[in-house]
Structures are given as structure tokens and as C-alpha cells.
Design an enzyme around this catalytic site. Structure first.
Site, PDB file in Angstrom:
ATOM      1  N   ALA A  20       7.736 -33.513 -30.523  1.00  0.00           N
ATOM      2  CA  ALA A  20       6.634 -32.832 -29.825  1.00  0.00           C
ATOM      3  C   ALA A  20       6.040 -33.755 -28.766  1.00  0.00           C
ATOM      4  O   ALA A  20       4.830 -33.948 -28.699  1.00  0.00           O
ATOM      5  CB  ALA A  20       5.567 -32.403 -30.831  1.00  0.00           C
ATOM      6  N   GLY A  21       6.905 -34.347 -27.940  1.00  0.00           N
ATOM      7  CA  GLY A  21       6.421 -35.303 -26.947  1.00  0.00           C
ATOM      8  C   GLY A  21       6.269 -34.690 -25.569  1.00  0.00           C
ATOM      9  O   GLY A  21       6.022 -33.488 -25.429  1.00  0.00           O
ATOM     10  N   VAL A  33      13.774 -35.798 -29.144  1.00  0.00           N
ATOM     11  CA  VAL A  33      13.153 -37.035 -29.640  1.00  0.00           C
ATOM     12  C   VAL A  33      13.350 -38.140 -28.605  1.00  0.00           C
ATOM     13  O   VAL A  33      14.134 -37.990 -27.667  1.00  0.00           O
ATOM     14  CB  VAL A  33      13.725 -37.455 -31.001  1.00  0.00           C
ATOM     15  CG1 VAL A  33      13.499 -36.351 -32.022  1.00  0.00           C
ATOM     16  CG2 VAL A  33      15.201 -37.781 -30.901  1.00  0.00           C
ATOM     17  N   THR A  72      15.303 -47.604 -24.566  1.00  0.00           N
ATOM     18  CA  THR A  72      16.348 -48.609 -24.372  1.00  0.00           C
ATOM     19  C   THR A  72      16.368 -49.524 -25.602  1.00  0.00           C
ATOM     20  O   THR A  72      15.323 -49.882 -26.141  1.00  0.00           O
ATOM     21  CB  THR A  72      16.032 -49.414 -23.098  1.00  0.00           C
ATOM     22  OG1 THR A  72      15.949 -48.493 -22.001  1.00  0.00           O
ATOM     23  CG2 THR A  72      17.127 -50.424 -22.797  1.00  0.00           C
ATOM     24  N   PHE A 112      14.857 -31.443 -16.402  1.00  0.00           N
ATOM     25  CA  PHE A 112      14.621 -32.061 -15.089  1.00  0.00           C
ATOM     26  C   PHE A 112      13.154 -32.071 -14.701  1.00  0.00           C
ATOM     27  O   PHE A 112      12.812 -32.424 -13.583  1.00  0.00           O
ATOM     28  CB  PHE A 112      15.434 -31.330 -14.013  1.00  0.00           C
ATOM     29  CG  PHE A 112      16.922 -31.509 -14.162  1.00  0.00           C
ATOM     30  CD1 PHE A 112      17.522 -32.712 -13.818  1.00  0.00           C
ATOM     31  CD2 PHE A 112      17.717 -30.492 -14.660  1.00  0.00           C
ATOM     32  CE1 PHE A 112      18.901 -32.895 -13.952  1.00  0.00           C
ATOM     33  CE2 PHE A 112      19.093 -30.657 -14.804  1.00  0.00           C
ATOM     34  CZ  PHE A 112      19.676 -31.862 -14.454  1.00  0.00           C
ATOM     35  N   CYS A 117      12.006 -42.335 -17.606  1.00  0.00           N
ATOM     36  CA  CYS A 117      13.403 -41.953 -17.328  1.00  0.00           C
ATOM     37  C   CYS A 117      14.176 -42.860 -16.379  1.00  0.00           C
ATOM     38  O   CYS A 117      15.288 -43.273 -16.690  1.00  0.00           O
ATOM     39  CB  CYS A 117      13.432 -40.538 -16.760  1.00  0.00           C
ATOM     40  SG  CYS A 117      13.224 -39.293 -18.032  1.00  0.00           S
TER      41      CYS A 117
HETATM   42  C1  UDX Z   1      11.795 -38.064 -13.262  1.00  0.00           C
HETATM   43  C2  UDX Z   1      12.625 -36.980 -12.553  1.00  0.00           C
HETATM   44  O1  UDX Z   1      11.978 -36.628 -11.319  1.00  0.00           O
HETATM   45  C3  UDX Z   1      12.763 -35.766 -13.452  1.00  0.00           C
HETATM   46  O2  UDX Z   1      13.612 -34.804 -12.853  1.00  0.00           O
HETATM   47  C4  UDX Z   1      13.348 -36.194 -14.790  1.00  0.00           C
HETATM   48  O3  UDX Z   1      13.401 -35.104 -15.686  1.00  0.00           O
HETATM   49  C5  UDX Z   1      12.519 -37.302 -15.415  1.00  0.00           C
HETATM   50  O4  UDX Z   1      12.382 -38.397 -14.499  1.00  0.00           O
HETATM   51  P1  UDX Z   1       9.196 -38.460 -13.721  1.00  0.00           P
HETATM   52  O5  UDX Z   1       9.614 -39.836 -14.107  1.00  0.00           O
HETATM   53  O6  UDX Z   1       8.340 -37.684 -14.653  1.00  0.00           O
HETATM   54  O7  UDX Z   1      10.486 -37.545 -13.461  1.00  0.00           O
HETATM   55  O8  UDX Z   1       8.409 -38.504 -12.332  1.00  0.00           O
HETATM   56  P2  UDX Z   1       8.856 -38.670 -10.785  1.00  0.00           P
HETATM   57  O9  UDX Z   1       8.017 -37.760  -9.988  1.00  0.00           O
HETATM   58  O10 UDX Z   1      10.318 -38.561 -10.624  1.00  0.00           O
HETATM   59  O11 UDX Z   1       8.374 -40.149 -10.432  1.00  0.00           O
HETATM   60  C6  UDX Z   1       8.984 -41.303 -10.996  1.00  0.00           C
HETATM   61  C7  UDX Z   1       8.367 -42.556 -10.405  1.00  0.00           C
HETATM   62  O12 UDX Z   1       8.763 -42.728  -9.048  1.00  0.00           O
HETATM   63  C8  UDX Z   1       6.827 -42.556 -10.401  1.00  0.00           C
HETATM   64  O13 UDX Z   1       6.353 -43.833 -10.764  1.00  0.00           O
HETATM   65  C9  UDX Z   1       6.494 -42.230  -8.965  1.00  0.00           C
HETATM   66  O14 UDX Z   1       5.241 -42.731  -8.593  1.00  0.00           O
HETATM   67  C10 UDX Z   1       7.630 -42.946  -8.234  1.00  0.00           C
HETATM   68  N1  UDX Z   1       7.882 -42.388  -6.895  1.00  0.00           N
HETATM   69  C11 UDX Z   1       8.340 -41.108  -6.747  1.00  0.00           C
HETATM   70  C12 UDX Z   1       7.659 -43.178  -5.767  1.00  0.00           C
HETATM   71  O15 UDX Z   1       7.242 -44.331  -5.881  1.00  0.00           O
HETATM   72  N2  UDX Z   1       7.924 -42.655  -4.522  1.00  0.00           N
HETATM   73  C13 UDX Z   1       8.389 -41.387  -4.354  1.00  0.00           C
HETATM   74  O16 UDX Z   1       8.608 -40.985  -3.199  1.00  0.00           O
HETATM   75  C14 UDX Z   1       8.596 -40.580  -5.505  1.00  0.00           C
HETATM   76  P1  ADP Z   2       9.842 -37.692 -24.576  1.00  0.00           P
HETATM   77  O1  ADP Z   2       9.197 -38.187 -23.308  1.00  0.00           O
HETATM   78  O2  ADP Z   2      11.350 -37.816 -24.540  1.00  0.00           O
HETATM   79  O3  ADP Z   2       9.385 -36.328 -24.971  1.00  0.00           O
HETATM   80  P2  ADP Z   2       8.117 -38.844 -26.631  1.00  0.00           P
HETATM   81  O4  ADP Z   2       8.121 -40.225 -27.198  1.00  0.00           O
HETATM   82  O5  ADP Z   2       6.929 -38.364 -25.876  1.00  0.00           O
HETATM   83  O6  ADP Z   2       9.444 -38.727 -25.743  1.00  0.00           O
HETATM   84  O7  ADP Z   2       8.357 -37.789 -27.804  1.00  0.00           O
HETATM   85  C1  ADP Z   2       9.352 -37.879 -28.775  1.00  0.00           C
HETATM   86  C2  ADP Z   2       8.785 -37.401 -30.121  1.00  0.00           C
HETATM   87  O8  ADP Z   2       9.852 -37.290 -31.070  1.00  0.00           O
HETATM   88  C3  ADP Z   2       7.739 -38.331 -30.758  1.00  0.00           C
HETATM   89  O9  ADP Z   2       6.533 -37.622 -30.953  1.00  0.00           O
HETATM   90  C4  ADP Z   2       8.383 -38.741 -32.111  1.00  0.00           C
HETATM   91  O10 ADP Z   2       7.432 -38.833 -33.172  1.00  0.00           O
HETATM   92  C5  ADP Z   2       9.357 -37.591 -32.371  1.00  0.00           C
HETATM   93  N1  ADP Z   2      10.465 -37.919 -33.265  1.00  0.00           N
HETATM   94  C6  ADP Z   2      11.323 -38.951 -33.195  1.00  0.00           C
HETATM   95  N2  ADP Z   2      12.249 -38.879 -34.194  1.00  0.00           N
HETATM   96  C7  ADP Z   2      11.971 -37.770 -34.919  1.00  0.00           C
HETATM   97  C8  ADP Z   2      12.564 -37.122 -36.074  1.00  0.00           C
HETATM   98  N3  ADP Z   2      13.648 -37.626 -36.679  1.00  0.00           N
HETATM   99  N4  ADP Z   2      11.992 -35.985 -36.539  1.00  0.00           N
HETATM  100  C9  ADP Z   2      10.899 -35.460 -35.920  1.00  0.00           C
HETATM  101  N5  ADP Z   2      10.313 -36.009 -34.839  1.00  0.00           N
HETATM  102  C10 ADP Z   2      10.825 -37.137 -34.332  1.00  0.00           C
END
Ligand code: UDX
Ligand code: ADP
Length: 464
Positions: free
Chosen positions: A12-13, A92, A96, A164, A278
């Protein structure tokens, strides 16, 4: 495969929560249950007060309010939800690895493996298992092996359906995605499973935006998309340093190249460096995979995107120290923003963490204000680096709930997140209450340089 009536999502993240909330809102006939081991997190998702949801995203409160209790449920009863569902999403976390082979590069799949084992032991009927978390290529194969070898003889179909959405715009991205990608096996069972998921999304997404591919293409597309996006940021950041030396303005360069339709205007904003859960993780993953196949040139090529990003964060901190007469020891340096981008309370890999770390090494007093990030998260981010003790971090970094208090008496301000509210502050009042000379280091190209210089600030921005 008949129509899906019951979906379970494990995790539920930041990904699972918003994604499932939108599916539930758009598919009132499907019961969606999100489960998590973290009871506090589930309680927060169930909180009557929508301001207390564990994930902050614009518009998410309304979506949750619409579906929660109707066909959207948050629970800690993982096994019950798995048992009831025809389709199970795995969302989940896949951080890294911090130990062993692939340390610092490969994704740690222990949470995924645990989920697969749990699904295998609980399932009494056929299930479609959907990978939602970003995963290394060929993870589906590992999940299949666990399910087939430890299960109760029921049939599993495994789909890859990478997410995405970008944080801060998650709801908008989910309601109106550029595309939805679904990877599955090219067998009859695989095709049927893909079709079942296509039908879920077809409730609100036009058919031409729903792509189906084989599993490996889907998994690799997610890593590739993030690598390309991150590469654009590192590319413009590389040019920002050259701009600073030559007198070119990086915003003007970005605009000029972005008008070329082959390049396009998005993701060209120079910054103190990209963060988020990501980009770095996925590129490290890509590098690790390439190396494991002996593709060293491919690995080195992508690794450079990370090297550039680390350099950008470090040189931002170094520039602050150098400009403040080569010492920040005992000086108050105020941070506006800690989140990795605006409109989110997520801080994972935020540039602010690394800039703070460098400045604390120089014995600065770092004062932080962020409209959405809790103090506890900031300290946890710093403690995680293990550069110094938790007690030292608590002493060096102070968190404020009021921006004007954070900025009071500071020698310099560093803008680390592009929150809109910073632009509307009373900058004259801030200047009057600062130590002089008063410096601003704008890591986001957010503030109006001319206006601040007129007030009397020494103004410094990335790429200018
Ligand atoms: C990214 C991807 O966009 C998304 O499709 C994927 O599912 C998860 O990873 P996110 O990390 O949530 O999403 O945000 P994003 O808007 O991509 O920004 C990532 C980082 O790059 C941020 O720190 C943002 O500030 C930075 N960024 C983005 C820049 O510094 N310059 C830009 O022009 C765009
Ligand atoms: P993301 O950004 O990928 O959604 P988060 O860390 O916000 O990552 O969320 C991942 C969630 O998955 C956490 O709330 C964590 O407690 C949950 N989680 C991890 N392993 C398990 C598991 N085996 N069963 C249920 N929940 C889990």
C-alpha cells in the site's frame, strides 16, 4: 478467463495506493483490496481524516473518498485478500541491494519472493499475478518458478504491468496515461490473462493506448523509459555547468533545443539533480544486468547518467561553501524543500539529503522547511547514510514548521524543491531578517532572480 470481479494488491505504498484507488474509482463492479504488512500504514489509509493518508498526491483524497468502503478496502489480512482475488498485483518495494552480490546495484527481490511464496501457499484457485513494482528483467521467470514449484497445483498466469505514474501527478497520470503496458506469455493462457487485464483498464482508457507485448519487452521497457528520462536530466545538467562557465543561460538553451520537435520540451529542466525511488535504482539495475551479460560498454554508458547526477548534487553544495568565503562552519544555511520534487511527501534519493550531508560535513547548521515532509523522515534519510551518528544529525539539522523562522538569521538559502508556495513569500521580509550578505542558491531555477537581486540578495542559480 471470465471478467475480473476481485482484485488484491500487495503493498500500500506510493505505487499500490494511488493505482488501486483509481482502478476502484473507475471500476465500481470490481472489489479492490489493498493489503500491507505495515499496520500503521493501513490505519492511515483508513483514517477518517483524508489529510492523514500516508501518501500525499494532489486529488488522491477525492478518489479515495469516492471509492473507500464501496469497492476499495485497505487491510492487513494479506492471506484472506489473496484467497479471494482472481487477480493479484504485487506492488511491494524493490530497493537497491545493500549487501552481498550486486550490493549497491542490483534490486533486492526479497520482498517480491516473499509475496510469491505467500501467494503460492494460500492460493486454492487459479490466479493472475501482476508485477507492478519496477523489477529487473526476467523477474517474472523467478516468480513463475516459485509459484509453480511451491503452489498447490493451481494455475498461475504472470503478467508484467509496469507503472509509469510520476509522483506529484500520480492521479492525473493514472486517469489519463500516455499508455498502459501489459506483458504476458504468448500462450493461450497468457493471452487470456492479458485480455482480462486489458478489460479492467478499458473501463476508462481508450483501446489504442493499451499495449500488449511479451513479458521481457514489458519489463525492459520500464527500465528503458526511466533511463531515457533520467538521461535527459543529466544531459541538461551537464550543459548547466558549461553554461555557468561560458555565460550562456541553461533555460534559454533548454527552450531553444526543446522547440526542435525531434527533441521536445519536456524533462529539460536543469536542477540540483534528480531524485526519487525510480531513476537511480532502475539505471543501477540496467547497469547490473548489462554487466552480468558482459556488455561493459552498455553498462558504462548508462552508469555515466548516475555519475553526472552525483556530481551535480556535490557541486551544488561545494558552490555554497566556496561562495560563503570557503567556510560554512557554524553558519545557518536554510533549505527550502526536502522532497525530491514538488507536490509529494516522498524523499527517497532526494538531492536535499546529499546536499545536507555535504554541508553538515562542513559543520554548517542546516535549517529545513518543507510543506509536506515530516521531520522524522528527514532525520531518517540522513541517518541512513551512516555518515555520522543520529545524535550528530539531530544537532546539525533543525526542522521548522514555519518558513520565515527557518530563514531567520540564515547566511544563505538553498532551494532544493520547486514547491510553488516559495515563489509567493515575502522576500523583502526574509532579506531583512537574514545575515548579510544574504545569499540564495536556487537549485530549481524557481525564483525570480531579478526581483531578488533588486532587494539585495546575492543570487545564484543552476546553469546561469
Ligand atoms: C519517474 C518517471 O517519470 C515515472 O514514469 C516512473 O513511473 C517513476 O519514475 P518520478 O520519479 O515520480 O517518476 O518523478 P519525475 O517527474 O520523473 O522526476 C524525477 C526527478 O527528476 C525529480 O527529482 C525531478 O525533480 C527531476 N527532474 C525532472 C529534473 O530535475 N528536471 C526535469 O526536467 C524533470
Ligand atoms: P513503492 O514506491 O514501490 O510503492 P513503498 O515502499 O511506498 O514502495 O511501498 C511498498 C509497500 O509494500 C510498503 O508499505 C511495505 O510495507 C509493503 N510490503 C513489502 N513487502 C510486503 C509483503 N510481503 N506483504 C505485504 N506488504 C508488503
Amino acid at each position: 478467463m471470465s471478467k475480473i470481479k476481485n482484485i488484491c494488491c500487495i503493498g500500500a505504498g506510493y505505487v499500490g495506493g494511488p493505482t488501486m484507488a483509481v482502478i476502484a474509482a473507475k471500476c465500481p463492479d470490481i472489489k479492490v483490496t489493498i493489503v500491507d504488512l505495515n499496520a500503521a500504514r493501513i490505519a492511515a489509509w483508513n483514517d477518517e481524516n483524508l489529510d492523514n493518508l500516508p501518501v500525499y498526491e494532489p486529488g488522491l483524497d477525492k478518489i479515495v473518498a469516492q471509492a473507500r468502503g464501496r469497492n476499495l478496502f485497505f487491510s492487513t489480512e494479506v492471506e484472506k485478500a489473496i484467497d479471494e482475488a482472481e487477480m493479484i498485483f504485487i506492488s511491494v518495494n524493490t530497493p537497491t541491494k545493500t549487501y552481498g552480490v550486486g550490493k549497491g546495484m542490483a534490486a533486492d527481490l526479497k520482498y517480491i519472493e516473499l509475496c510469491a511464496r505467500q501467494i503460492a501457499s494460500v492460493a486454492k484457485t487459479d490466479k493472475i499475478v501482476v508485477e507492478k513494482s519496477t523489477l529487473p528483467v526476467r523477474t517474472a521467470e523467478a516468480i513463475r518458478s516459485i509459484l509453480d514449484n511451491t503452489g498447490n497445483g493451481v494455475k498461475f498466469q504472470i503478467l508484467s504491468n509496469p507503472e509509469f505514474l510520476a509522483e506529484g501527478t500520480a492521479v492525473e497520470d493514472l486517469l489519463n496515461p500516455d499508455r498502459v503496458l501489459i506483458g504476458g506469455e504468448t500462450t493461450e493462457g497468457g493471452e487470456k490473462a492479458m485480455q482480462a487485464l486489458v478489460e479492467v483498464y478499458a473501463n476508462w482508457i481508450p483501446a489504442e493506448r493499451i499495449l500488449t507485448t511479451n513479458v521481457w519487452s514489458s519489463e525492459l521497457s520500464k527500465l528503458t523509459a526511466n533511463a531515457f528520462l533520467a538521461q535527459r536530466v543529466s544531459s541538461i545538467n551537464a550543459m548547466s555547468e558549461l553554461c555557468e562557465k561560458t555565460g550562456a543561460d541553461v533555460n534559454e538553451v533548454a527552450k531553444a533545443i526543446g522547440m526542435d520537435s525531434r527533441i521536445g520540451p519536456k524533462f529539460l529542466k536543469a536542477s540540483v539533480g534528480f531524485g526519487g525511488s525510480c531513476f537511480q535504482k532502475d539505471i543501477l539495475n540496467l547497469v547490473y544486468i548489462a554487466k552480468s551479460y558482459g556488455l561493459n560498454e552498455v553498462a558504462d554508458y548508462w552508469e555515466q547518467v548516475i555519475i553526472m547526477n552525483d556530481h551535480q548534487k556535490r557541486r551544488f553544495a561545494a558552490n555554497i561553501v566556496k561562495t560563503l568565503y570557503n567556510t560554512v562552519s557554524g553558519k545557518k544555511i536554510a533549505f527550502l524543500g526536502w522532497a525530491f520534487k514538488k507536490d509529494t511527501n516522498d524523499t527517497r534519493e532526494s538531492a536535499a539529503i546529499y546536499v545536507a550531508d555535504d554541508l553538515l560535513n562542513e559543520q554548517a547548521n542546516v535549517a529545513v522547511y518543507d510543506p509536506k515532509v515530516e521531520a522524522g523522515h528527514m532525520y531518517a534519510d540522513l541517518d541512513y547514510l551512516e555518515t555520522r551518528s543520529a545524535a550528530e544529525n539531530a544537532k546539525g539539522l533543525t526542522v521548522f514548521n514555519d518558513p520565515y523562522e527557518a530563514l531567520q538569521g540564515a547566511h544563505a538559502i538553498a532551494v532544493l524543491t520547486e514547491w510553488d508556495e516559495f515563489k509567493g513569500y515575502d522576500w523583502q521580509r526574509i532579506y531583512d531578517n537574514m545575515n548579510k550578505p544574504a545569499f540564495v542558491f536556487d537549485g530549481r531555477n524557481l525564483l525570480d532572480a531579478d526581483k531578488l537581486r533588486e532587494i539585495g540578495f546575492f543570487f545564484n542559480a543552476i546553469g546561469k
